[in-house]
Each structure stands twice: as C-alpha cells, then as structure tokens.
Design a protein around this motif. Sequence first.
Motif, short mmCIF file in Angstrom:
data_model
loop_
_atom_site.label_atom_id
_atom_site.label_comp_id
_atom_site.label_asym_id
_atom_site.label_seq_id
_atom_site.Cartn_x
_atom_site.Cartn_y
_atom_site.Cartn_z
N GLU A 8 22.63 -13.84 -16.08
CA GLU A 8 21.92 -13.97 -17.35
C GLU A 8 22.12 -12.75 -18.25
OE1 GLU A 8 17.85 -14.64 -16.24
OE2 GLU A 8 18.23 -16.73 -15.71
N SER A 9 22.78 -11.73 -17.71
CA SER A 9 22.93 -10.47 -18.44
C SER A 9 21.61 -10.00 -19.04
CB SER A 9 23.97 -10.60 -19.55
OG SER A 9 25.20 -10.94 -19.00
N SER A 10 20.51 -10.33 -18.33
CA SER A 10 19.24 -9.84 -18.85
C SER A 10 18.75 -8.73 -17.94
CB SER A 10 18.22 -10.98 -18.89
OG SER A 10 17.91 -11.41 -17.58
N GLY A 11 18.37 -7.65 -18.52
CA GLY A 11 17.89 -6.51 -17.75
C GLY A 11 17.31 -5.51 -18.72
N PRO A 12 16.79 -4.42 -18.22
CA PRO A 12 16.25 -3.41 -19.13
C PRO A 12 17.33 -2.93 -20.10
CG PRO A 12 15.77 -2.86 -16.84
CD PRO A 12 16.72 -4.00 -16.81
N ALA A 13 17.00 -2.88 -21.37
CA ALA A 13 17.98 -2.44 -22.37
C ALA A 13 18.48 -1.04 -22.05
CB ALA A 13 17.34 -2.48 -23.75
N GLN A 37 9.52 -18.18 -12.39
CA GLN A 37 8.21 -18.51 -12.98
C GLN A 37 7.10 -17.77 -12.23
OE1 GLN A 37 10.39 -21.50 -12.52
NE2 GLN A 37 10.99 -20.74 -14.53
N ARG A 38 7.40 -17.37 -11.00
CA ARG A 38 6.39 -16.67 -10.19
C ARG A 38 6.59 -15.16 -10.23
NH1 ARG A 38 4.39 -20.50 -6.24
NH2 ARG A 38 5.31 -22.50 -6.76
N ILE A 39 7.85 -14.74 -10.27
CA ILE A 39 8.16 -13.31 -10.21
C ILE A 39 8.70 -12.87 -11.57
CG2 ILE A 39 9.51 -11.53 -9.04
CD1 ILE A 39 9.65 -13.47 -6.61
N SER A 40 7.97 -11.98 -12.22
CA SER A 40 8.36 -11.58 -13.58
C SER A 40 9.39 -10.46 -13.55
CB SER A 40 7.12 -11.10 -14.34
OG SER A 40 6.62 -9.93 -13.70
N ASP A 41 10.09 -10.31 -14.68
CA ASP A 41 11.06 -9.23 -14.81
C ASP A 41 10.41 -7.87 -14.57
OD1 ASP A 41 12.74 -11.21 -15.48
OD2 ASP A 41 13.15 -10.55 -17.53
N GLU A 42 9.21 -7.74 -15.13
CA GLU A 42 8.48 -6.47 -15.00
C GLU A 42 8.35 -6.04 -13.55
OE1 GLU A 42 4.78 -6.62 -17.21
OE2 GLU A 42 3.95 -5.05 -15.94
N GLU A 43 8.11 -7.00 -12.66
CA GLU A 43 8.01 -6.68 -11.24
C GLU A 43 9.38 -6.25 -10.70
OE1 GLU A 43 5.64 -9.92 -9.09
OE2 GLU A 43 5.58 -10.55 -11.18
N SER A 90 0.81 -1.22 0.00
CA SER A 90 0.00 0.00 0.00
C SER A 90 0.85 1.27 0.00
CB SER A 90 -0.96 0.01 1.19
OG SER A 90 -0.26 0.29 2.37
N VAL A 91 2.15 1.16 0.28
CA VAL A 91 3.01 2.36 0.23
C VAL A 91 4.06 2.27 -0.88
CG1 VAL A 91 2.74 2.94 2.67
CG2 VAL A 91 4.61 1.42 1.98
N CYS A 92 4.03 1.18 -1.66
CA CYS A 92 5.03 1.01 -2.72
C CYS A 92 4.73 1.99 -3.86
CB CYS A 92 5.00 -0.43 -3.22
SG CYS A 92 6.01 -0.68 -4.70
N PRO A 93 5.69 2.88 -4.19
CA PRO A 93 5.40 3.87 -5.24
C PRO A 93 5.09 3.21 -6.59
CG PRO A 93 7.72 3.95 -4.61
CD PRO A 93 7.03 3.05 -3.63
N ALA A 94 5.73 2.09 -6.86
CA ALA A 94 5.46 1.40 -8.12
C ALA A 94 4.03 0.89 -8.13
CB ALA A 94 6.44 0.26 -8.33
N ASN A 95 3.64 0.22 -7.04
CA ASN A 95 2.29 -0.32 -6.97
C ASN A 95 1.23 0.78 -6.96
OD1 ASN A 95 -0.18 -1.60 -5.43
ND2 ASN A 95 1.04 -3.29 -6.25
N LEU A 96 1.52 1.88 -6.25
CA LEU A 96 0.57 3.00 -6.18
C LEU A 96 0.30 3.61 -7.54
CD1 LEU A 96 1.82 4.89 -3.00
CD2 LEU A 96 -0.47 3.93 -3.34
N THR A 97 1.28 3.50 -8.45
CA THR A 97 1.09 4.09 -9.77
C THR A 97 0.78 3.02 -10.82
OG1 THR A 97 3.49 4.06 -10.06
CG2 THR A 97 2.52 6.13 -9.32
N LYS A 141 16.08 4.44 -16.99
CA LYS A 141 15.26 3.59 -17.84
C LYS A 141 13.84 4.11 -17.96
CE LYS A 141 13.49 -0.26 -15.69
NZ LYS A 141 12.22 0.19 -15.11
N GLU A 142 13.14 3.56 -18.93
CA GLU A 142 11.72 3.89 -19.07
C GLU A 142 10.96 3.19 -17.95
OE1 GLU A 142 10.15 5.94 -21.26
OE2 GLU A 142 12.20 6.50 -21.84
N ASP A 143 9.80 3.73 -17.59
CA ASP A 143 8.97 3.10 -16.56
C ASP A 143 8.43 1.76 -17.04
OD1 ASP A 143 9.32 5.38 -15.16
OD2 ASP A 143 7.23 6.05 -15.22
N GLU A 144 8.18 0.88 -16.08
CA GLU A 144 7.43 -0.34 -16.39
C GLU A 144 5.98 0.08 -16.63
OE1 GLU A 144 9.06 -3.16 -16.84
OE2 GLU A 144 10.88 -2.09 -16.27
N PRO A 145 5.20 -0.77 -17.33
CA PRO A 145 3.82 -0.37 -17.62
C PRO A 145 3.02 -0.09 -16.34
CG PRO A 145 4.41 -2.41 -18.77
CD PRO A 145 5.55 -2.07 -17.88
N GLY A 146 2.22 0.95 -16.38
CA GLY A 146 1.42 1.32 -15.21
C GLY A 146 0.43 2.41 -15.57
#
Lengths: 449, 258
Positions: free
Chosen positions: A415-420, A374-380, A315-322, B194-199
């Motif tokens: 994995e060198s995977s992350g936001p481009a 498999q449960r937690i996505s990159d987007e999160e 409820s206070v996470c700025p990402a979740n709030l938006t 970076k750009e924001d994640e979708p929201g």
Amino acid sequence: MSIQAIIFTLITLSVFYLAFRRYRRIVRIIQMGKPEIINDDPAKRWRNVILIAFGQKKMFKRWLPALFHAFIYVAFLLTQIELIEMLIDGVTGKHRIFAGKIGLLYPAVINLIEMLSVLAFIATLVFLARRNIVKVGRFWKPEMKGWPSLDANLILLGEILLIMGIMMMNGADQVLQQMEPGHYPATGNLMMSSLLVAPRFQGLSVTALVFLERTGWWLHIMVVYGFLLYLPYSKHLHILLAFPNTYYAKLKPRGKMTNIPEITQELQSMLGLTQEGTSDATGEIPEFGAADIFQLSWKNVLDAYTCTECGRCTSVCPANLTGKKLSPRKIIMDVRDRAEVIYSNIESGDAKFLKAEGQPLTAETYSDGANLFQRISDEELWACTTCNACVEACPVLIDPLDVILQLRRYKILNESSGPADWLPMFNSLESSGSVWQVNQDREAWFKEA
Amino acid sequence: MVVQTIQQLIASGEKPEYLFWVGCAGNFDARAQKVVRAFALIMNQIGVSFAVLGNEESCTGDPARRAGNEFLFQMQALQNIQTLQAYEVTRIITTCPHCFNTLKNEYPDYGGNFEVYHHTEMLNQWIQEGKLKIESGETGSKTTYHDSCYLGRVNGIYSVPREILSALQLDVIEMEQSASRGLCCGAGGGQMFKEDEPGDQRINVARAEQVLATGAKTVAANCPFCITMLQDGLKAKDKQDEVMVLDLAELIVQKNNW
C-alpha cells in the motif's frame, strides 16, 4: 448397571463427542494460517516444551504470581489421576476402585491432591483479588474490557467449584467410611478433608452424607466437563496449547526476521546475480506481508489461541508504558478474534462470503471485505520499536513482534502507506545507501581527525 | 589514530585481520564519530590489524527492514555482501548493535557468511587475553549500564559489557529495569527516523528517568542510537551536563588517558 452409571456414561459420551468437534474446530482455524514446515531440531523443541511449558521456567521471572500459578498448575496435573478413578467409578458404578488396591500409594496420592487443592484454592482467591480488588494494571488495559475480564473470572470461579466439589466428596467419604465400611472402602486418613470438612459433617445421617458425597462427586466431574467444553471458547486454552506452542516456537536467532525469498529472486535477477529472468511469468504481482489470517503463518494463529491474556508483554512494552496505543497482547487477541469471525462465517456457509459465486465456501474462496486492519490501526503498528521485550516476556513463547512486522510489511510493500517521516530515510537509502541525506563521505571521520 | 580503507591496504599488499564496519551513525553522526574514533584508537594502541570499507560501505538495511521495506533491505544486503566478498572479508567488528545483528543473523540468508563481533565482545576478549591493559587507579564514579535491545535481548549479550565495566573498576549500579528486562531507548524499529506516535511520554525520557533514579554520573552504552536517545532524554530533564552518556570504548580511552 445402575441408573447413575448409565446417565454418567451417556453424559460422558456426549461431552467427549462435543469436545472432539470443538477441538477439531480449533485445529481447523489454526490451519487457516499459511502452511509452514516447522520440524528442525526436535531435541531443542522438546527441551523447550519440558522447560518452558511443563517446567514453567519463564513464569518464574515474576516469582509471586509464578508460585500461586504453580499451585493451580500442579493441582491440575495431579487431579488428572483422581479423574481417571472417577471416570472408571462413574461408568462401572463402583466406588473408589483404586482404594485399598495400590497400598499406601492411594492415600499418598489423594493426600497430595488434597493439599495442592487447598493451595490452589488459596491461589485462586489471590488471583481473584489481584484482578478485582488490587486491580493489577495489566488486567485493566482497554483490551480487557468486557468478555476477556469476565472469561478470566469465570475460570477462577470454576476452579473454586472444582475444589469445593472434591473436598466435599472426600470429607463426606471420610465420615461414611466409619459408618458404612462395607460400602466405603478405607482410603486412609485424608488430612485436609478430615481437618477442614469432615468435622462439619459429623452427626449427619447416612442419607445426608451419601447425598453430600454424590453432590461433591457430580459437582467436580460436571465442572471438569464444563471446562473441557468451555476451553475452546476461552483464553484458558493455554493449559493445552502451551505445549504445542512451545514446541513450534521459533528457534532461529531472535534478531532474524523471516525472509521473503520471492524478493530475493527478483533482486538477484535484477542485479544480474542469477542467469534466469524474472520467474513470475503470470505477471501477477504477489502480495507481501500479511493483512489477514490467511497470510499469517499457522504458527501465528496458534500463538493467538495459546494466549491467556496475562499481559506480561504489554506491561513491558516501551510504547505501551509511555502511553502509546500499541499493546502486543491486543495484537494477538485481534488475530484470534478475527480468525474466530472468519471461521464462524465459513461455517455459516452463507454465499455472501464468497469471493466469486458458484463455489463452495472455504478458506480459499472466502472474502468478507475486511481484514486485520479494521482491528489493528496504523498508530499501533508504527509505534513498535522492535525491542523484543514482549517476546522475552511471554511465558509460553508467543511472538507478537512477528505479527506486527508482517503487518508493517503489508502496509509498506503493497500500500506504500507508512509514516511520512520514513520516506526521506527510504529515499536516502535507495539513492545513496545511507539512512540520512548527508554529505556522503564515509571517510571524513578519520581523515579529518 | 590511523585508519585505512581495505582498498588501500590490499593495494599495499596487506590483508587486514578484521573489517571494521562503521555504520551510518559512526560515519556521519558527530556524536557516534567520537565512538568509532575511540574504538579505532584502541585498535591502533594495541596493534590490531583492521581496515574500513570507507565509501564502499553502505547501510546494512536494518532500519528499512524493521520499517517493513523488505525490497530496500534486501537490495542493501545483496550489494553489501558483494562488496564484502570482493575483498574476501571473513571477520567483521562493528560498534553498532543493529549492524551487528543484521550482519550476523540476517545476511547468511543471502549468502553472506562472516564471523561478526560487536566491539564490546572484542574489547572484552582483548582485556581477558591481556592484550588490552586497563590502567589501574581509583574506583571510578557511579556508573549505570544501559543494555541496547539488539545486543541484549536480541543477541543475549548481557555479561560481556558488564565484565568490561568491572575491568574499568567502575562503581556500577543497575537501573530498575536492566539486562533482559532493560527498557528500550526508543530508537529501534525505525523510530529513530520518525516522530513518536501519540502518547504520554517519550520512551527516551522514561529511560532517562530510570538513569537519574540510580544517581549515576555516567551511563555506559554500546549503541550509537541509544547514546543519542539517552542524551536527548537527559536533556529533556535538563541533566545533560550532570550525567554523561559514553560508549564502553570511550570509557576505556578515558581510563587509559589515550
């Protein structure tokens, strides 16, 4: 020994045995996490236990739910005293063994328990309403669908049964004390039950009253046993784990991320800061960060089992709030659910979970081809701003950020995977020591001015 | 404004009392440059002995570490510690709470033990000591204060910047979420790059809405990234000309007409 006492003793022994096995299972699940020695500054750790777990200090940041929660919590703590009497009564076949033996203390304690039970009853109704009628936002996030919501409501209904049992028992007892003083030792006036329950029982036969008293007694103690066995499957485990969790919570500065010493050694030898060559003679490249339970610290798993899904973090996470997908509570629940699946698979002993054939199935030899991703996505993972609002919000010192950062590390380092978008920042840092690819004069700002 | 590099100063036989850690934003970002100039000017005015690393300064590695790139972070840390130790630096002041946190809390793991201060801490100390005098005058305009996560929640510094605001005689009005409950500007943890994640909304716009709800004409801040984010957020609301986002050092310079 009466039949009732024999039945009660047998039930009690079986419940205690089953509970022992279930709690031992939880301990073993937590131990699947990476070993980490946490024993510095015990004085500070006990202080946290006393203030934050026992004293509920952080709950009072939101005073209304904190107050109602405190009614239930204090009622729970105090009812343990009455529970001791019920246990002794149950095994010996006696009735209210402490009544009349500890003077005024007895009615004082029982009256206090009754008053808190009434407050807890009100609080439970308020909580049911907050969840199901008012629909407080944090109880209705996607991760709360299905079992988590049912679990929460079952706990609240269980609390109502507990309180009904105890009030029914005390109310019938108040009436019986007048009718059969020999059998029912005087407890003194129990205000709440004489006010709320006893009037309804007046005029009933002794048989009916004995039946009501016994029903109340058995209802209460059986719901207690039910809770004891149910807790290890429920988010309600926080009533026990809040204590060790606050004890083992991180004491180092909040802004200090966990170090990876292997990387320090590697870099120090690369930069010629140490005499020795690369220490890893096996040539095996170690994995950094965490992809699964075994790579997280046992404390992260303890966090996950301590979580009662209150959602203050989310409820206070700025990402979740938006409107982003990240929910710190979900991350913690995912860790717990994954740990649960792994341990159940290990318990099954099924050879299909073996990394290589011919070994006994243990945490070391386990592989199911899955991990936390498999449960937690990159987007999160990428949405976190590391603002620490979730860490600050948790009333029992759970650290969702620590898990998020370990998962990020795994993605980036192995994995060198992350936001481009991060690549130019990484590249620029590597080549010029600046986060931006810009004209590299760090003296222009004062020379040109 | 006179700023010297530590190399120059040592060459002339002097030793600065403080090393001013400017940070990538202060060095390169046009908006943040104004903040570090304001802070350097204050130190000039009150005669604080300081120097910068200049071109020998390098990113602390905070954004890399929070983004998960531990190799890159530790590389930066080890190199920076070597540089700082070569100049026998003991005390560091920085205008960036991210640099502040990393230098203070994370470098000790790699042998870098320094006394590290965020500039708001020093400003307040100098005000309390009477070394930094604030011109008195009428009560200033309605101002709100934005807690950066890394000064506030992460390092527990909530009252120090507010003391400066009261020394500045500003009419301070708190936002709906402030201090330990302060809402992030959206830049931390590598988000700045970076750009924001979708929201549904950008975090800085959500924060800008909280700023606007106070009716304040000025937002006091303490972090170059927060300043950028809040300005962008206000711009998205088309209020960039009505509400100013200023660092505490800039507010002091303004008040003293320096």
